[in-house]
Every structure is written in C-alpha cells, then in structure tokens.
Scaffold this motif. Structure first.
Motif, PDB file in Angstrom:
ATOM      1  N   TYR A  95       0.832  -1.191   0.000  1.00 25.16           N
ATOM      2  CA  TYR A  95       0.000   0.000   0.000  1.00 25.16           C
ATOM      3  C   TYR A  95       0.869   1.245   0.000  1.00 25.16           C
ATOM      4  N   CYS A  96       0.446   2.260  -0.744  1.00 27.62           N
ATOM      5  CA  CYS A  96       1.058   3.576  -0.550  1.00 27.62           C
ATOM      6  C   CYS A  96       0.104   4.415   0.288  1.00 27.62           C
ATOM      7  N   ALA A  97       0.668   5.385   0.972  1.00 27.37           N
ATOM      8  CA  ALA A  97      -0.102   6.192   1.898  1.00 27.37           C
ATOM      9  C   ALA A  97       0.545   7.557   2.070  1.00 27.37           C
ATOM     10  N   VAL A  98      -0.256   8.473   2.578  1.00 27.62           N
ATOM     11  CA  VAL A  98       0.170   9.862   2.778  1.00 27.62           C
ATOM     12  C   VAL A  98       0.190  10.196   4.255  1.00 27.62           C
ATOM     13  N   THR A  99       1.236  10.900   4.664  1.00 31.71           N
ATOM     14  CA  THR A  99       1.275  11.440   6.005  1.00 31.71           C
ATOM     15  C   THR A  99       1.742  12.879   5.970  1.00 31.71           C
ATOM     16  N   PHE A 100       1.428  13.641   7.035  1.00 31.86           N
ATOM     17  CA  PHE A 100       1.853  15.031   7.131  1.00 31.86           C
ATOM     18  C   PHE A 100       2.873  15.218   8.241  1.00 31.86           C
ATOM     19  N   ILE A 101       3.318  14.069   8.803  1.00 35.04           N
ATOM     20  CA  ILE A 101       4.351  14.112   9.832  1.00 35.04           C
ATOM     21  C   ILE A 101       5.378  13.040   9.519  1.00 35.04           C
ATOM     22  N   TRP A 112      -4.922   6.300   2.005  1.00 32.81           N
ATOM     23  CA  TRP A 112      -4.358   5.031   1.551  1.00 32.81           C
ATOM     24  C   TRP A 112      -4.876   4.665   0.167  1.00 32.81           C
ATOM     25  N   GLY A 113      -4.038   3.965  -0.575  1.00 28.03           N
ATOM     26  CA  GLY A 113      -4.493   3.358  -1.807  1.00 28.03           C
ATOM     27  C   GLY A 113      -5.106   1.996  -1.516  1.00 28.03           C
ATOM     28  N   PRO A 114      -5.694   1.361  -2.525  1.00 26.62           N
ATOM     29  CA  PRO A 114      -6.333   0.053  -2.331  1.00 26.62           C
ATOM     30  C   PRO A 114      -5.345  -1.100  -2.230  1.00 26.62           C
ATOM     31  N   GLY A 115      -4.095  -0.878  -2.635  1.00 25.95           N
ATOM     32  CA  GLY A 115      -3.079  -1.917  -2.521  1.00 25.95           C
ATOM     33  C   GLY A 115      -2.853  -2.680  -3.810  1.00 25.95           C
ATOM     34  N   THR A 116      -1.663  -3.280  -3.903  1.00 28.18           N
ATOM     35  CA  THR A 116      -1.316  -4.127  -5.036  1.00 28.18           C
ATOM     36  C   THR A 116      -0.582  -5.358  -4.507  1.00 28.18           C
TER      37      THR A 116
END
Length: 122
Positions: A95-101, A112-116
């Motif tokens: 999974y890819c994901a985004v954080t601000f910290i 989050w993305g749905p995953g591969t």
C-alpha cells in the motif's frame, strides 16, 4: 482529500525485481510525505519506506534496507518503490499512503491506496 492508486505488483521468483508505482491526485502532491506499507496474510500492516515532500530524505525498514528504493516524481504526482533481490518473505499486499508528519506508524497515515499484490515464489 488525496486519492492514491498503486500499480506494478505481480508474481515473481525469488531474486527478481519489481517496481511499484503510486499515482496521487487531489491535494498538492509535493506538500506531503509518502510511505509504502505492506501486509501479509494474518500479519499486522508493516512499514516499508517513506520519502519526504522533496524526495531529499528517505527512511527504510531494516528488513528492506539495501534492497528497496523509494523515490518520487512530483511533476508526475507519483511515488515509486523499486524492489530488488525479492524474497518469499516480501510477499504481501503493498500500500502507498500519505502522512503530514515524520512517522513509521500506519496510524499516522490518513490516506491510503487500495493496494497491489506482490507474490514472490521460492
């Protein structure tokens, strides 16, 4: 809001390479840190790597250090995970994901993305 979509997973033999991509849309891509996580059946979601907004700073889990490389292209709103020398224990949904910290905890990643699926055979 941020939308994420991963691609590039597949079935490979041990020792092979794969490159995962994650395309982002929505909020300004170059304003946040991107991370990759993975989850194998019956296991907790595990941090793999992260890269800061500029691409100038990255951090890896010990289990992938020296084999995986995270990078980003802000002009394409895409983050990559180059995976070399793959092992059967790398088998998981990625999974890819985004954080601000600056974090390695999946709790700190709100998008989050749905995953591969990545499957490595021995």
């Amino acid at each position: 809001q941020v939308q994420l979509v991963e691609s590039g997973g597949g079935l490979v033999q041990a020792g092979a390479s794969l490159r995962l991509s994650c395309a982002a849309s929505g909020r300004t891509f170059n304003s946040y840190t991107m991370g990759w996580f993975r989850q194998a059946p019956g296991k907790e979601r595990e941090f793999v790597a992260r890269i800061n907004w500029s691409g100038g700073n990255s951090y890896y889990a010990d289990s992938v250090k020296g084999r995986f490389t995270i990078s980003r292209d802000n002009a394409k709103n895409t983050v990559y995970l180059q995976m070399n020398s793959l092992k059967p224990e790398d088998t998981a949904v990625y999974y890819c994901a985004v954080t601000f910290i600056r974090s390695t905890s999946h709790h700190d990643y709100p998008y989050w993305g749905p995953g591969t699926q990545v499957t490595v055979s021995s």
